[in-house]
Scaffold this active site. Structure first.
Site, PDB file in Angstrom:
ATOM      1  N   LYS A 102     -88.521  44.258  38.063  1.00 47.88           N
ATOM      2  CA  LYS A 102     -88.932  45.300  38.996  1.00 47.88           C
ATOM      3  C   LYS A 102     -90.120  44.790  39.803  1.00 47.88           C
ATOM      4  O   LYS A 102     -91.164  44.453  39.245  1.00 47.88           O
ATOM      5  CB  LYS A 102     -89.318  46.579  38.259  1.00 47.88           C
ATOM      6  CG  LYS A 102     -89.752  47.687  39.220  1.00 47.88           C
ATOM      7  CD  LYS A 102     -90.494  48.789  38.501  1.00 47.88           C
ATOM      8  CE  LYS A 102     -91.218  49.648  39.530  1.00 47.88           C
ATOM      9  NZ  LYS A 102     -92.155  50.598  38.908  1.00 47.88           N
ATOM     10  N   ASN A 211     -93.273  57.001  33.881  1.00 52.19           N
ATOM     11  CA  ASN A 211     -94.143  56.579  32.793  1.00 52.19           C
ATOM     12  C   ASN A 211     -95.173  57.666  32.483  1.00 52.19           C
ATOM     13  O   ASN A 211     -95.150  58.301  31.439  1.00 52.19           O
ATOM     14  CB  ASN A 211     -94.823  55.261  33.136  1.00 52.19           C
ATOM     15  CG  ASN A 211     -95.597  54.651  31.965  1.00 52.19           C
ATOM     16  OD1 ASN A 211     -96.038  53.506  32.032  1.00 52.19           O
ATOM     17  ND2 ASN A 211     -95.776  55.369  30.872  1.00 52.19           N
TER      18      ASN A 211
END
Length: 259
Positions: A102, A211
């Site tokens: 990513k 997250n």
């Protein structure tokens, strides 16, 4: 239970869960592992500059999350230039053999908004270097298309600034990106609670990444479970096709045949 027939693919792997979760900000690796398990996620992002996956003399994430069972997605969190991002991911590949990554290149510390000029530069180099690049980007359809044309394997526009928990702020732009893109589109950043995840999926996204929404909840494990259910519900609603919006009331029961 996850619908095993409704899968998606990124790179050369197929997944059932459409929820990707991060591994930062938890109080310890035990809590991280418990939250990941509750989320049902099959991919976890790892900030390789911040989370220990390389030093065996310190507690290591791989001792709590088995990389043979869960896909590790190294990311470049904390990188503000293309060169830093490229170097970070090359080191990650040397350490763990990871090529699905990513990419995020941030513009400044205050907004953590993506620097798209540096992102495009880094993506081009990494793709030529053999990486399969999932890319964090602005919610700009033109930039998203350029990244897809470069060869990125997933486009990941922000829903709102990283860690803000503000939810999906620009559904119009996101819808345009989804409609034009042939690779997976995942909302990355800004989700705060379960309804935000459901909205992202109802828009037609292939997945959602988060997250802080889990790690900074009062009960991270319970929130992880809620996010799992919300992602599945939003996906099911998208596939079902919502009713059209109407300006006026419409009776649920037909008027014909009234006594």
């Amino acid at each position: 239970m996850t619908d095993t027939t409704d899968t998606w693919q990124v790179g050369d792997k197929t997944y059932g869960s459409r929820l990707i979760v991060g591994t930062g900000k938890y109080k310890d690796f035990e809590e991280t592992a418990a939250a990941v398990e509750a989320s049902g996620a099959e991919i976890v992002t790892v900030a390789v500059r911040r989370v220990n996956v390389m030093d065996p003399n310190q507690p290591m994430l791989v001792d709590y999350l088995d990389p043979k069972k869960i896909t590790y997605l190294p990311n470049t969190a904390g990188c503000f230039t293309a060169d830093d991002a490229i170097r970070t991911l090359r080191l990650a590949r040397e350490a763990g053999g990871w090529d699905l990554v990513k990419l995020e290149v941030l513009g400044d510390q205050k907004t953590l908004y993506p620097n798209m000029v540096e992102t495009l530069e880094a993506a081009e180099v990494l793709i030529k270097d053999g990486f399969k690049v999932m890319v964090y980007c602005s919610d700009d359809p033109i930039m998203a298309k350029r990244l897809e044309d470069l060869g990125c394997v997933a486009i990941m526009p922000l829903g709102a600034p990283i860690g803000s928990g503000l939810g999906i702020q620009n559904p119009v732009q996101l819808r345009l990106i989804i409609e034009q893109t042939s690779v997976p589109v995942l909302i990355d950043a800004g989700v705060g609670t379960a309804s935000d995840a459901a909205i992202a999926m109802e828009l037609g996204c292939d997945g959602v990444l988060m997250n802080t929404a889990i790690s900074e909840a009062k009960n991270p494990v319970q929130m992880a479970r809620a996010m799992k259910l919300a992602t599945e519900a939003g996906r099911a609603a998208y596939l079902a096709g919502r009713m059209p919006k109407k300006k006026y009331a419409d009776p649920s029961s037909p008027l014909a045949g009234l006594i």
